[in-house]
Design a protein around this motif. Sequence first.
Motif, mmCIF file in Angstrom:
data_model
loop_
_atom_site.group_PDB
_atom_site.id
_atom_site.type_symbol
_atom_site.label_atom_id
_atom_site.label_comp_id
_atom_site.label_asym_id
_atom_site.label_seq_id
_atom_site.Cartn_x
_atom_site.Cartn_y
_atom_site.Cartn_z
ATOM 1 N N ASN A 1 4.666 13.728 67.229
ATOM 2 C CA ASN A 1 3.347 13.206 67.556
ATOM 3 C C ASN A 1 3.252 11.761 67.095
ATOM 4 O O ASN A 1 3.389 11.461 65.910
ATOM 5 C CB ASN A 1 2.276 14.058 66.856
ATOM 6 C CG ASN A 1 0.870 13.663 67.269
ATOM 7 O OD1 ASN A 1 0.654 12.622 67.894
ATOM 8 N ND2 ASN A 1 -0.100 14.483 66.915
ATOM 9 N N ALA A 2 3.007 10.844 68.016
ATOM 10 C CA ALA A 2 2.947 9.422 67.682
ATOM 11 C C ALA A 2 1.884 9.132 66.641
ATOM 12 O O ALA A 2 2.020 8.199 65.839
ATOM 13 C CB ALA A 2 2.697 8.599 68.947
ATOM 14 N N SER A 3 0.824 9.929 66.621
ATOM 15 C CA SER A 3 -0.269 9.689 65.664
ATOM 16 C C SER A 3 0.197 9.802 64.218
ATOM 17 O O SER A 3 -0.442 9.237 63.322
ATOM 18 C CB SER A 3 -1.416 10.676 65.910
ATOM 19 O OG SER A 3 -1.957 10.502 67.201
ATOM 20 N N ASN A 4 1.306 10.499 63.988
ATOM 21 C CA ASN A 4 1.829 10.613 62.625
ATOM 22 C C ASN A 4 2.264 9.266 62.060
ATOM 23 O O ASN A 4 2.411 9.119 60.845
ATOM 24 C CB ASN A 4 3.031 11.564 62.590
ATOM 25 C CG ASN A 4 2.652 12.990 62.945
ATOM 26 O OD1 ASN A 4 1.496 13.383 62.815
ATOM 27 N ND2 ASN A 4 3.621 13.767 63.409
ATOM 28 N N TYR A 5 2.471 8.290 62.925
ATOM 29 C CA TYR A 5 2.977 6.985 62.500
ATOM 30 C C TYR A 5 1.896 5.906 62.553
ATOM 31 O O TYR A 5 2.201 4.715 62.471
ATOM 32 C CB TYR A 5 4.170 6.591 63.379
ATOM 33 C CG TYR A 5 5.224 7.666 63.388
ATOM 34 C CD1 TYR A 5 6.151 7.773 62.360
ATOM 35 C CD2 TYR A 5 5.245 8.632 64.399
ATOM 36 C CE1 TYR A 5 7.092 8.786 62.348
ATOM 37 C CE2 TYR A 5 6.191 9.652 64.395
ATOM 38 C CZ TYR A 5 7.100 9.720 63.366
ATOM 39 O OH TYR A 5 8.034 10.726 63.354
ATOM 40 N N HIS A 6 0.647 6.349 62.680
ATOM 41 C CA HIS A 6 -0.480 5.423 62.761
ATOM 42 C C HIS A 6 -1.357 5.549 61.520
ATOM 43 O O HIS A 6 -1.549 6.642 61.000
ATOM 44 C CB HIS A 6 -1.341 5.728 63.994
ATOM 45 C CG HIS A 6 -0.582 5.749 65.277
ATOM 46 N ND1 HIS A 6 -1.042 6.388 66.405
ATOM 47 C CD2 HIS A 6 0.622 5.206 65.619
ATOM 48 C CE1 HIS A 6 -0.164 6.237 67.386
ATOM 49 N NE2 HIS A 6 0.859 5.529 66.931
ATOM 50 N N ASN A 7 -1.859 4.442 61.069
ATOM 51 C CA ASN A 7 -2.859 4.427 59.998
ATOM 52 C C ASN A 7 -4.035 3.605 60.498
ATOM 53 O O ASN A 7 -3.969 2.376 60.556
ATOM 54 C CB ASN A 7 -2.271 3.836 58.719
ATOM 55 C CG ASN A 7 -3.161 4.077 57.515
ATOM 56 O OD1 ASN A 7 -4.381 4.144 57.630
ATOM 57 N ND2 ASN A 7 -2.556 4.201 56.346
ATOM 58 N N ILE A 8 -5.111 4.287 60.869
ATOM 59 C CA ILE A 8 -6.243 3.608 61.517
ATOM 60 C C ILE A 8 -7.075 2.801 60.519
ATOM 61 O O ILE A 8 -7.698 1.810 60.869
ATOM 62 C CB ILE A 8 -7.114 4.630 62.283
ATOM 63 C CG1 ILE A 8 -6.324 5.166 63.489
ATOM 64 C CG2 ILE A 8 -8.416 4.010 62.756
ATOM 65 C CD1 ILE A 8 -7.084 6.122 64.374
#
Length: 654
Positions: free
Chosen positions: A281-288
Amino acid sequence: MKDKKLFIVIFVAFFTFSWGFAQNNNDETVKTNWKGFERLHFKIEGKAAFLTRPEKPLPGNPWLWRGRFPDYHAEIDSMLLAKGFHVAYINTDNQFGSPKAVAVWSEFYTHLTSTYKLQAKVALHGHSRGGLFIYNWAKENAEKVACIYADAVVCDFKSWPAGFGNSKGGKKEWEVLKAEYGFKNDAEAKAYKNNPIDNLEALAKAKVPILHTVGLHDEVVPPDENSLLLVNNYIRLGGTATVSPCRSGIQKSKGHHYDIDDPEMVVDFILKHSTKNGPLNASNYHNIRSGLQNSYIQFQRNKKGRVAFLGGSITHNGGWRDSICNYLKNKFPETEFEFIAAGIPSMGTTPGAFRLERDVLSKGKIDLLFEEAAVNDATNGNTATEQIRGMEGIVRHMRKSNPEVDIVMMHFVDPDKMETYRSGKEPEVISNHNRVAEHYGIPTINLALEVTERIDKGEFTWQNDFKNLHPSPFGQGIYAHSMIQFLEDAFSGPIDDDDKIAARNLPKPLDAFNYENGVLLDILTLKLRKGWKVDPVWNPKDGKGTRHNYIDVPMLISETLGSLLKIPFEGNTVGIAVAAGQDAGSIEYRIDKGPWQKRNLFLKWSKSLHLPWYFTLASGLENKKHVLELKIANEKDNQSNGHACRIRYVYVNK
């Protein structure tokens, strides 16, 4: 004769040292068989260790690290090995998770992740006093831990072996522990504040899941003084924790030894948190972090948007940037967008900070900025200080220009970063950029880690699919997919009527000498001296490559040895942006009549390209008027065929 004897003595001493060194590090590996699986035996820091390998490893090489008593409840190891896990152990048995033991564990981790390419995130399994090992190492290395399974573990040595609570403890073990930790007496040990139950914040922040199995009637390591206390502390910090009492089967050793009720549940827990089912999941590599609420409101409600892309060649080239522009236009079809492509090959954060005014802010108020520099900041050899000053300068300059601007920071991939992640470390440049992002609440997209883990999981390959740090069309698609997923998450949810675009306050800077006031000085305003001239439309005649904005433009040039140039400026930093080609020479320079220093302008790429390069000559100066003097030096790089100094800009931080 004396010389011969001396030689023999030195040779024997060297041989003895070398042999002892090899023996101490035990470069010999012995193979055995453990329940049908290959087990490698070796030593690290003089400690016996082993790695048991599966017949068919799972993608990415996930692994379980046993902390103490590696043969106890070994059914878990067997089940994981059968599913493709590696299982590792190092014997630091009588060190009770002390700082010295933790240091050995770190060496073991580095050895396994570098030599055997095991996954960067490890699952930890500790039994009894093994809890001291797994938690004390995990707290110092939270980002390297996939999950923790703890079986009847010691979480506070005041319970066991000290016996200061309901446990009778172990007198012999207590004396050994005190000596290992360096405690002079019981009182000093009681005052110690770094047991597993303490300081769990890093693990909670890293969202490391934990599972404890306990015997409710354990008199040796009572759950109330250990597992239950740790789990409660962890939950209060926002950590995810599960406790499973084991009540069936045989209970031995005053309830401390028991059968695990559901070993499959333990294996599933480790599998779930150490591997991913299906594509990552690409979201695992995002920090909003602070998000993109301001630009969301601007695009959705005000129907106008100015979006800038600042970076190096990966931003300059077509691909992901085009996809982001198309996404925004489709996401907000009624919004009038202006897109500013400010990527220039080879440029990192220092050039970005000083050219920001010219290339971005001069276009008008920016609503959303995409910034990338992790590849060039590392490749160009910028120091950690320079990386922070440059990135922080960009952020602060943007926020001073428009306190409402949203910024997204991307970390792109290259082979060096992949190898660093696989060794269990975070690339220094990403750590430095993340320091700035965390300080200012800037969202980040870690594409370097995402690409590495997708490759290690077997989704695609670097050689055949991604191909280069300048990604193939396939690689550009990977970047675009992740960034669009990030934007979808950031732009999710309704905008309420009372939601407003809000200004963001600037906190105290991380580095007082960051480049937040960086500007480029026009070389046409400088007073020239003998040997220096301005070519109004410089164009190289040697057929070598050039870059945008460094051809058919004014260039301040000298090739005359000893020719002097004086440049008055005001600020705390000064440098020159040059075109460094195959004839680039060397300069000598000084500030305010200080000592002369030398700078070689010839770069490893200069043979084939008149490369734009920013040389910072002085920083950390007192913020006042100064004079920079520079002259063409007599010596030059052996590979250069000239003494040229071609200055496109002088840059200063006011």
